[in-house]
Each structure stands twice: as structure tokens, then as C-alpha cells.
Design a protein around this motif. Sequence first.
Motif, mmCIF file in Angstrom:
data_model
loop_
_atom_site.group_PDB
_atom_site.id
_atom_site.type_symbol
_atom_site.label_atom_id
_atom_site.label_comp_id
_atom_site.label_asym_id
_atom_site.label_seq_id
_atom_site.Cartn_x
_atom_site.Cartn_y
_atom_site.Cartn_z
ATOM 1 N N ALA A 232 37.426 -44.940 -50.978
ATOM 2 C CA ALA A 232 37.998 -43.634 -50.636
ATOM 3 C C ALA A 232 36.918 -42.675 -50.150
ATOM 4 O O ALA A 232 37.125 -41.927 -49.190
ATOM 5 C CB ALA A 232 38.728 -43.052 -51.843
ATOM 6 N N HIS A 233 35.763 -42.704 -50.802
ATOM 7 C CA HIS A 233 34.690 -41.799 -50.386
ATOM 8 C C HIS A 233 34.105 -42.214 -49.046
ATOM 9 O O HIS A 233 33.770 -41.361 -48.217
ATOM 10 C CB HIS A 233 33.584 -41.770 -51.448
ATOM 11 N N LEU A 234 34.013 -43.503 -48.820
ATOM 12 C CA LEU A 234 33.478 -44.015 -47.559
ATOM 13 C C LEU A 234 34.282 -43.513 -46.363
ATOM 14 O O LEU A 234 33.739 -43.313 -45.273
ATOM 15 C CB LEU A 234 33.495 -45.548 -47.638
ATOM 16 N N THR A 235 35.580 -43.273 -46.570
ATOM 17 C CA THR A 235 36.466 -42.909 -45.465
ATOM 18 C C THR A 235 36.950 -41.467 -45.517
ATOM 19 O O THR A 235 37.753 -41.060 -44.669
ATOM 20 C CB THR A 235 37.700 -43.829 -45.440
ATOM 21 N N VAL A 236 36.500 -40.658 -46.502
ATOM 22 C CA VAL A 236 37.050 -39.313 -46.656
ATOM 23 C C VAL A 236 36.744 -38.443 -45.439
ATOM 24 O O VAL A 236 37.495 -37.502 -45.132
ATOM 25 C CB VAL A 236 36.529 -38.646 -47.949
ATOM 26 N N ASN A 237 35.667 -38.744 -44.738
ATOM 27 C CA ASN A 237 35.335 -37.957 -43.540
ATOM 28 C C ASN A 237 36.016 -38.484 -42.282
ATOM 29 O O ASN A 237 35.776 -37.987 -41.186
ATOM 30 C CB ASN A 237 33.819 -37.936 -43.326
ATOM 31 N N GLY A 238 36.871 -39.490 -42.436
ATOM 32 C CA GLY A 238 37.559 -40.069 -41.287
ATOM 33 C C GLY A 238 36.863 -41.270 -40.690
ATOM 34 O O GLY A 238 37.329 -41.817 -39.685
ATOM 35 N N ALA A 239 35.758 -41.719 -41.297
ATOM 36 C CA ALA A 239 35.089 -42.934 -40.808
ATOM 37 C C ALA A 239 36.059 -44.111 -40.914
ATOM 38 O O ALA A 239 36.724 -44.290 -41.926
ATOM 39 C CB ALA A 239 33.825 -43.210 -41.620
ATOM 40 N N SER A 240 36.127 -44.899 -39.867
ATOM 41 C CA SER A 240 37.086 -45.999 -39.834
ATOM 42 C C SER A 240 36.510 -47.250 -40.488
ATOM 43 O O SER A 240 35.298 -47.476 -40.499
ATOM 44 C CB SER A 240 37.483 -46.309 -38.391
ATOM 45 N N LEU A 241 37.403 -48.056 -41.034
ATOM 46 C CA LEU A 241 37.051 -49.377 -41.536
ATOM 47 C C LEU A 241 37.235 -50.401 -40.421
ATOM 48 O O LEU A 241 38.124 -50.270 -39.579
ATOM 49 C CB LEU A 241 37.951 -49.767 -42.711
#
Length: 398
Positions: free
Chosen positions: A313-322
Amino acid sequence: MSWVTGADGSPYGVTNLPYGVFRHDGQPPRIGVRVADVVFDLAAAEDAGLVLAAGALRRPTLNAFMALGRPQWTSVRQRLVELLTDPAHRPAVEPLLVPLDAVELLLPFEVADYVDFYSSEHHAGNVGQIFRPGQPPLLPNWKHLPIGYHGRAGTVVVSGTPVVRPSGQRATGEGPTVGPSVRLDIEAEVGFVVGVPSALGDRVPTGDFAEHVFGVVLVNDWSARDIQAWEYQPLGPFLGKSFATSVSAWVTPLDALADAFVPAPQQDPPVQDYLRQTPHLGLDLRLAVEWNGERVTEPPFAGMYWTPAQQLAHLTVNGASLRTGDLYASGTVSGPRRGQVGSFLELTWGGAEPVSVGGETRTFLADGDTVTLRATAPGPDGTTIALGEVAGQILPAR
């Protein structure tokens, strides 16, 4: 019960079934699943119509299969259990079983991005005491967010790959010098492999962890502490980490670890809304670190302060895509006791308290040393699940 010899009672029985990529008899890389001490050739199985995965099991890496998503992962796993337990399938499946000692194991997935976290309170506290004596061991932000950094995907290597001692700038009393690291270390970690991607700009909530993460690998994030200490001012890890990161040859599917989820440590102060996880669960993985064949520590993963779902969740909280093939690692796993730490930095307290390994007094890694990481988890009905080991030997600097 499985008809495969040795499967019942094995930590690699049908309750596990980790995926890997192998080469055998001069053939191109093939996807397989391990059961006991054999590899079930899934490329051949899909060719024969025994398993259906839209051709994804006939690819040279797991990426296409991982991208299919959880319904397909679950369906294939159920079919594999059926094939390996129902004696009626034995005549068709048995010719597709290859002895484990006859194959070469390869990197099981193409790594898209690599992120490393710093999620053990015990490890962070130990490091704080070693490097900042007399000050609070944790920095003010540590209990508010999972600290992490982006690593180098191109130097993620499969277990068994030798690790060349890195060279770089190191601090001395007379200024910096360039040369081989003299404080080469390990970090025993757990990695999570992303299957289903996300769109740029979207957040992945903690509750969607299992919809995106395909499986788990052990990780050794080799670390040159002297190079890291000099370059770490003021930015994060760079050359002290990027020379090699070793991962298991086998990816344990998340479904195999259903019985290993346990309540995670209580978090105080309360976390931000996007980090709330209901139920708040971590994984009961029990790691072991072997230095030249001697077990020196046993780090417990269940005590990690930040959970894998919170990390995602933290990895993507800024909108960074998986992306399919993303790998994110937990950070060093350490428990409250010296015999439970996940790095030699902690085991020897920064080199000030050497330990005996094989009758020799040691602090950091010497050329020729081998480190092996192992881990187990509870499985269904009292069984034990083994994660694929991670091993590597240190070669002299070039």
C-alpha cells in the motif's frame, strides 16, 4: 496423499508446490513445480493438455502466468493437486517428472522493479544503536511509514550464483580510498513477487494484497557496509547494495501460506488510513542463516512491524504503478535476541564483538565464504512448508 514418492511428509509436498524455471537435457528454460525431490514439467503438461493456462506455462519465465491473476493461479493449483494425488493421473504425469538433481535452476521470473524496505523494529533499533550511540535508536518517522528505497533490478540473481566482492569508495582516517569492501555483509529478508499490475496513478489498498502478489521468495540483500556508510550521506543505499541481491529459485505461491498468516505486532502510534489493515496480519515464517554450513541465527518474520500488505500500500500511495515481476523485500528480519538477527552487522555488533564460525573468529564475510538462508512456515493439518533456499559464495574482487 500423493502418489509421488517422498511427497507425503515432505516440506515440498502437495500443500506447497512452489513454481520455478529450470533447464534440463539441453532444452530451453521451462516452467516447473517442485514436489518432493522432483520437478513436474509444466510446459510439457500444458502441451499434453493436462493443465490449461492459456499457454503461459510454456513460456521461459513465470511472468505471463503471474499476470493472469488469482482466479487462474487458484485454478491451476487445484488442478496440480488433483494430478499429483489421484492415482488415475499417474500414467500421464509420471513421465513428466524430472529428478531435481538433474536440472539447472534459473531465475524464475523477469524482475521488473526492485524495492527494499526496512520493516523490522529490532533491526532498525540495533542499527540505530550501532551507528548513533546515545541517541534514540529509531528516527522520528520510522513508526509512521514503511521506510524503503528502490534498488537495482538488473542485479537480482538466482540462488547459487557466486557473488563477486564489490569495490568502491570507502572512508579512511585520511580521506576516501577505492578498493574492495572489507565489511561485506548479508541481509536475511523475505521478498514478495507481484503478478497483477496496477495502473499509473492508482493506489493499491492493503485489502488487495492477495489480488496482486503471486508468491514469496527468500532474499539475501548482500551489503557492503563500508561502501554504504560513506555514500549514505545524505541519500540512501546505492553501490553498497546494487552489486547483487540473491533470491530463491522457487516462488512459493501465496495460497500455500494460507495457514501461516498470524496477528502482526500492535502498531503505536496509530497508522494513517491507507496503512490500516483489517485483519492486521503478518506471516509466521521462521528463517535460518547458515555461515559456511553452521547455523548462526534464526530470525522470526512474524515480529516484523510493517506487514507485506502495508508495504504494498505504501509503495503505491503516490500513484506508482505495479508491474508484473516487481519484487519488493521486507528488509532485514531480526528478532529481539542476538541469535535472531538477520545481518552480521548486528551479530557482531558492528564488528566489535567477533563470533566463532567453524573454529575461526569472524566479523564480516571473507572470500570463499558461503551463506545459505532457509525458512519454513506452518502448513495445513500440522504440516510444514519450506521456502526455497538462497545460497551464495563470495568470490574475490576483480
